[in-house]
Design a protein around this motif. Structure first.
Motif, PDB file in Angstrom:
ATOM      1  N   ALA A  31       0.833  -1.208   0.000  1.00 41.42           N
ATOM      2  CA  ALA A  31       0.000   0.000   0.000  1.00 41.42           C
ATOM      3  C   ALA A  31       0.864   1.253   0.000  1.00 41.42           C
ATOM      4  O   ALA A  31       0.534   2.247  -0.674  1.00 41.42           O
ATOM      5  N   PHE A  32       1.972   1.215   0.725  1.00 43.88           N
ATOM      6  CA  PHE A  32       2.877   2.371   0.744  1.00 43.88           C
ATOM      7  C   PHE A  32       3.495   2.596  -0.634  1.00 43.88           C
ATOM      8  O   PHE A  32       3.514   3.726  -1.143  1.00 43.88           O
ATOM      9  N   TYR A  33       4.020   1.542  -1.253  1.00 43.28           N
ATOM     10  CA  TYR A  33       4.641   1.684  -2.570  1.00 43.28           C
ATOM     11  C   TYR A  33       3.627   2.182  -3.598  1.00 43.28           C
ATOM     12  O   TYR A  33       3.943   3.024  -4.449  1.00 43.28           O
ATOM     13  N   ARG A  34       2.401   1.642  -3.513  1.00 40.75           N
ATOM     14  CA  ARG A  34       1.348   2.035  -4.470  1.00 40.75           C
ATOM     15  C   ARG A  34       1.055   3.523  -4.366  1.00 40.75           C
ATOM     16  O   ARG A  34       1.032   4.247  -5.369  1.00 40.75           O
ATOM     17  N   ASN A  35       0.806   3.996  -3.157  1.00 40.70           N
ATOM     18  CA  ASN A  35       0.375   5.380  -3.006  1.00 40.70           C
ATOM     19  C   ASN A  35       1.530   6.363  -3.024  1.00 40.70           C
ATOM     20  O   ASN A  35       1.319   7.540  -3.340  1.00 40.70           O
ATOM     21  N   ALA A  36       2.735   5.918  -2.707  1.00 36.31           N
ATOM     22  CA  ALA A  36       3.892   6.809  -2.821  1.00 36.31           C
ATOM     23  C   ALA A  36       4.141   7.186  -4.279  1.00 36.31           C
ATOM     24  O   ALA A  36       4.601   8.297  -4.583  1.00 36.31           O
TER      25      ALA A  36
END
Length: 244
Positions: A31-36
């Motif tokens: 989720a972090f990689y996606r939204n970053a």
């Protein structure tokens, strides 16, 4: 309707592309990689935005933060569900239940009442998704704990309903493109905070474990010394009595 259908198609394509990585790493990291990545890819949405949009946005910073945390939890649970469920089934379950909670939030806070026909159609969709989940066939590359995947998908529908409610409220007061950009990027920030918090708690638990082990070793050593001293005193007393 055009924007809603376009969003649905884009989201479906995105989830299909991400599911491969969701089965390799934990849901919160993905989720972090996606939204970053949205910090750069969604930047064109801010073109043409006004200062009043940013003023309204920052006046609701706490609500945006809560929405970001809710979105982080939702994505982490949904990506975790993909380890146990096919992507179509996991997304369908999450969407069906989130529709119910979104409708509930809209009725409670936005006075958006649904007609009887709409409620019946939502119930039909929910029943269809549940029947689809019951009649599943196991896929070899998925974890066999199918029920756990359903639980993750259903639990994730609650925070995403709250996040959608906040997004809808912000979009009514400002540009939906600006609110969409900061909502997605706030999820990345919240994911990073949650990952840092989990790492911090892990280090604290590790430190407590080391302290407890040291304490137990000290107690064991003290007990051993006490037993040795008692034994030595007994030996000395026996030796003294024997000498007498």
């Amino acid at each position: 309707y055009f924007f809603a259908i376009g969003s649905l198609l884009g989201y479906a394509l995105q989830q299909t592309l991400l599911v491969r990585y969701a089965r390799r790493i934990d849901g919160l990291s993905l989720a972090f990689y996606r939204n970053a990545s949205f910090f750069m890819t969604l930047l064109p949405l801010l073109v043409g935005s006004s200062a009043s949009d940013f003023h309204v946005l920052f006046s609701h910073w706490f609500l945006l933060l809560c929405s970001g945390i809710a979105g982080s939890v939702y994505l982490a649970l949904l990506f975790s569900a993909y380890k146990f469920l096919p992507v179509g089934l996991g997304t369908s379950i999450s969407r069906a239940f989130s529709t119910i909670f979104v409708s509930l939030f809209g009725w409670l806070f936005l006075q958006q009442h649904l007609s009887v026909t709409a409620m019946v159609l939502i119930a039909v969709i929910l029943i269809g998704v549940l029947l689809l989940g019951i009649q599943h066939e196991h896929v070899s590359h998925l974890d066999r704990r199918f029920g756990l995947g359903i639980a993750f998908a259903i639990l994730g529908s609650v925070p995403v309903a709250f996040a959608i409610y906040v997004f809808a409220m912000l979009s009514r007061e400002m540009s939906p493109f600006v609110s969409g950009y900061f909502w997605e990027t706030s999820i990345a920030v919240c994911c990073a905070l949650l990952l840092f918090l989990m790492l911090f708690l892990l280090l604290v638990l590790l430190l407590l474990l080391i302290v407890m082990l040291c304490f137990c070793c000290m107690c064991s050593l003290c007990s051993l010394l006490f037993v040795m001293s008692v034994g030595l005193n007994v030996v000395c007393c026996l030796f003294w009595f024997s000498c007498c």
